[in-house]
Design a protein around this motif. Structure first.
Motif, mmCIF file in Angstrom:
data_model
loop_
_atom_site.group_PDB
_atom_site.id
_atom_site.type_symbol
_atom_site.label_atom_id
_atom_site.label_comp_id
_atom_site.label_asym_id
_atom_site.label_seq_id
_atom_site.Cartn_x
_atom_site.Cartn_y
_atom_site.Cartn_z
ATOM 1 N N GLY A 16 0.815 -1.208 0.000
ATOM 2 C CA GLY A 16 0.000 0.000 0.000
ATOM 3 C C GLY A 16 0.849 1.257 0.000
ATOM 4 N N ALA A 17 2.026 1.194 0.615
ATOM 5 C CA ALA A 17 2.949 2.336 0.572
ATOM 6 C C ALA A 17 3.552 2.482 -0.815
ATOM 7 C CB ALA A 17 4.043 2.157 1.619
ATOM 8 N N ILE A 18 3.785 1.362 -1.498
ATOM 9 C CA ILE A 18 4.250 1.427 -2.882
ATOM 10 C C ILE A 18 3.189 2.093 -3.753
ATOM 11 C CG2 ILE A 18 4.742 0.010 -4.922
ATOM 12 C CD1 ILE A 18 6.356 -1.844 -3.147
ATOM 13 N N THR A 19 1.929 1.711 -3.544
ATOM 14 C CA THR A 19 0.840 2.373 -4.259
ATOM 15 C C THR A 19 0.877 3.878 -4.003
ATOM 16 O OG1 THR A 19 -0.572 0.411 -4.182
ATOM 17 C CG2 THR A 19 -1.673 2.534 -4.472
ATOM 18 N N PRO A 21 7.980 -2.328 0.438
ATOM 19 C CA PRO A 21 9.012 -3.333 0.170
ATOM 20 C C PRO A 21 9.571 -3.261 -1.247
ATOM 21 C CG PRO A 21 6.863 -4.339 -0.019
ATOM 22 C CD PRO A 21 6.626 -2.900 0.383
ATOM 23 N N CYS A 22 9.933 -2.048 -1.682
ATOM 24 C CA CYS A 22 10.508 -1.889 -3.023
ATOM 25 C C CYS A 22 12.015 -2.162 -2.928
ATOM 26 C CB CYS A 22 10.200 -0.514 -3.597
ATOM 27 S SG CYS A 22 10.174 0.862 -2.433
ATOM 28 N N VAL A 23 12.335 -3.444 -2.897
ATOM 29 C CA VAL A 23 13.691 -3.886 -2.570
ATOM 30 C C VAL A 23 14.697 -3.592 -3.676
ATOM 31 C CG1 VAL A 23 12.854 -5.649 -0.993
ATOM 32 C CG2 VAL A 23 13.202 -6.240 -3.401
ATOM 33 N N GLU A 24 14.227 -3.135 -4.844
ATOM 34 C CA GLU A 24 15.157 -2.824 -5.926
ATOM 35 C C GLU A 24 16.081 -1.662 -5.571
ATOM 36 O OE1 GLU A 24 15.708 -4.536 -8.661
ATOM 37 O OE2 GLU A 24 14.142 -5.993 -8.166
ATOM 38 N N VAL A 25 15.756 -0.875 -4.549
ATOM 39 C CA VAL A 25 16.636 0.235 -4.157
ATOM 40 C C VAL A 25 17.778 -0.235 -3.259
ATOM 41 C CG1 VAL A 25 14.694 1.842 -4.293
ATOM 42 C CG2 VAL A 25 15.336 0.888 -2.061
ATOM 43 N N LEU A 26 17.729 -1.476 -2.788
ATOM 44 C CA LEU A 26 18.723 -1.972 -1.832
ATOM 45 C C LEU A 26 20.027 -2.350 -2.531
ATOM 46 C CD1 LEU A 26 16.485 -4.340 0.342
ATOM 47 C CD2 LEU A 26 17.272 -2.035 0.929
ATOM 48 N N PRO A 27 21.163 -2.244 -1.836
ATOM 49 C CA PRO A 27 22.432 -2.680 -2.430
ATOM 50 C C PRO A 27 22.472 -4.177 -2.694
ATOM 51 C CG PRO A 27 22.719 -2.076 -0.112
ATOM 52 C CD PRO A 27 21.350 -1.634 -0.506
ATOM 53 N N ASP A 28 21.723 -4.946 -1.915
ATOM 54 C CA ASP A 28 21.642 -6.398 -2.133
ATOM 55 C C ASP A 28 20.315 -6.774 -2.792
ATOM 56 O OD1 ASP A 28 20.184 -5.664 0.101
ATOM 57 O OD2 ASP A 28 20.691 -7.457 1.258
ATOM 58 N N ALA A 29 19.885 -5.944 -3.738
ATOM 59 C CA ALA A 29 18.589 -6.153 -4.384
ATOM 60 C C ALA A 29 18.496 -7.528 -5.041
ATOM 61 C CB ALA A 29 18.343 -5.059 -5.424
ATOM 62 N N LEU A 54 12.269 -1.968 11.586
ATOM 63 C CA LEU A 54 13.040 -1.052 10.753
ATOM 64 C C LEU A 54 14.201 -1.749 10.051
ATOM 65 C CD1 LEU A 54 13.605 1.893 9.860
ATOM 66 C CD2 LEU A 54 14.947 2.171 11.954
ATOM 67 N N GLU A 55 14.852 -2.686 10.738
ATOM 68 C CA GLU A 55 16.023 -3.337 10.161
ATOM 69 C C GLU A 55 15.687 -4.642 9.449
ATOM 70 O OE1 GLU A 55 18.756 -1.791 9.955
ATOM 71 O OE2 GLU A 55 18.154 -0.140 11.267
ATOM 72 N N LEU A 56 14.424 -5.021 9.410
ATOM 73 C CA LEU A 56 14.023 -6.226 8.695
ATOM 74 C C LEU A 56 13.833 -5.898 7.214
ATOM 75 C CD1 LEU A 56 11.452 -7.696 11.252
ATOM 76 C CD2 LEU A 56 13.900 -8.199 11.027
ATOM 77 N N LEU A 57 13.706 -6.926 6.393
ATOM 78 C CA LEU A 57 13.673 -6.729 4.941
ATOM 79 C C LEU A 57 12.614 -5.729 4.484
ATOM 80 C CD1 LEU A 57 14.737 -7.412 2.161
ATOM 81 C CD2 LEU A 57 13.297 -9.464 2.154
ATOM 82 N N PRO A 58 11.359 -5.815 4.949
ATOM 83 C CA PRO A 58 10.379 -4.835 4.456
ATOM 84 C C PRO A 58 10.647 -3.409 4.915
ATOM 85 C CG PRO A 58 9.288 -6.778 5.357
ATOM 86 C CD PRO A 58 10.731 -6.840 5.781
ATOM 87 N N GLY A 59 11.404 -3.246 6.012
ATOM 88 C CA GLY A 59 11.675 -1.915 6.530
ATOM 89 C C GLY A 59 12.916 -1.247 5.956
ATOM 90 N N ARG A 60 13.776 -2.040 5.338
ATOM 91 C CA ARG A 60 15.048 -1.485 4.881
ATOM 92 C C ARG A 60 14.932 -0.525 3.691
ATOM 93 N NH1 ARG A 60 18.342 -6.175 3.280
ATOM 94 N NH2 ARG A 60 19.892 -4.575 2.765
#
Length: 279
Positions: free
Chosen positions: A103-106, A127-135, A230-236
């Motif tokens: 919903g936040a991505i929306t 959870p837009c993980v494509e921005v992460l260094p370990d995407a 905050l430090e879990l995958l959806p929060g990163r």
């Protein structure tokens, strides 16, 4: 607070179930994953003292059926659904928006495409993980969850998803242990799970936010995450987005679903955040 009204809105390819409570500026609540408007019930009353609160079932979830057969979700269509609801309830006025998880991505896509329609967006753990260094690792994990659902079903995908995201504590208790008012919500979410894994999980987690476009409206975006997640995958991802926007992450009570587990303090903080814009 005022009575809740239940409504339907036809949009291309689906009919959206939405609920309106309260008076004042419009606050649109966007549920994530396989959840629906009901996940916000415990905090709607508190928010409706100051806002016209609009909560809805995203297309394909619960009481918002597709017009035809399910198909893979398009984030841009999800943003257009949110816009249609704002137009239906707020008219020409921009709305406050709170979105959590997908919903936040929306919400991020909505403010990117239609910045004039969003007064303020609180983006809680997109959870837009494509921005992460370990995407690449995160992408492989979500694809594994998708494939596990396809080969082994919902229960196996649930276990992998919860363990891999660190959200084991967010898992619901057994259905028989739930109060009747929560059992109906849990049953709806359970019924949505297969469609979520098959048609929503990968399109949303593959989403790449337009960070340059978001930076132009950074003064209207509040990056948010759960204190315990905050430090879990959806929060990163929101931490990286916040750095690009030049704002700190606001930590809300609880974890990824803190709006449901800690509704009163969560709503109080959300109210304070929105009041900062009003003042």
């Amino acid at each position: 607070m005022g009575a809740k009204t239940v409504n339907k809105l036809a949009v291309p390819g689906a009919t959206l179930h939405y609920e309106v409570t309260g008076t004042g500026p419009v606050l649109l609540l966007i549920a994530g994953g396989g959840t629906d408007a009901g996940v916000f019930d415990a905090m709607v009353g508190q928010l409706a003292a100051d806002y016209t609160v609009v909560a809805y079932d995203p297309r394909g979830n619960s009481r918002s059926p597709y017009d035809g057969q399910p198909a893979d979700e398009c984030v841009d269509q999800s943003a257009e659904d949110a816009l249609a609801l704002i137009d239906a309830v707020a008219g020409d006025e921009p709305a406050f928006v709170f979105g959590s998880s997908s919903g936040a991505i929306t919400g991020l896509e909505l403010i990117t495409r239609h910045p004039d329609r969003v007064r303020m967006l609180v983006a809680h753990e997109p959870p837009c993980v494509e921005v992460l260094p370990d995407a690449e690792d995160a992408r492989a994990f979500f694809e594994d969850v998708h494939d596990t659902h396809k080969s082994d079903g919902v229960a196996a995908a649930d276990v992998l998803f919860m363990m891999g995201t660190g959200m084991e504590d967010d898992a619901m208790p057994p259905m028989e242990d739930l109060l009747p008012e929560y059992r109906e919500l849990a049953e709806r979410m359970q019924a949505n799970a297969s469609n979520f894994y098959q048609h929503k999980l990968l399109p949303f987690t593959h989403y790449q936010p337009d960070l340059d476009a978001l930076k132009t409206v950074a003064d209207r975006i509040v990056p948010a995450a759960g204190l315990h997640s905050l430090e879990l995958l959806p929060g990163r991802p929101i931490q990286l987005i916040a750095e690009r926007l030049g704002w700190p992450v606001v930590t809300f009570p609880g974890g990824h679903a803190g709006y449901a587990s800690h509704p009163a303090p969560f709503a109080s903080l959300l109210n304070r955040v929105l009041e900062a814009e009003i003042s």
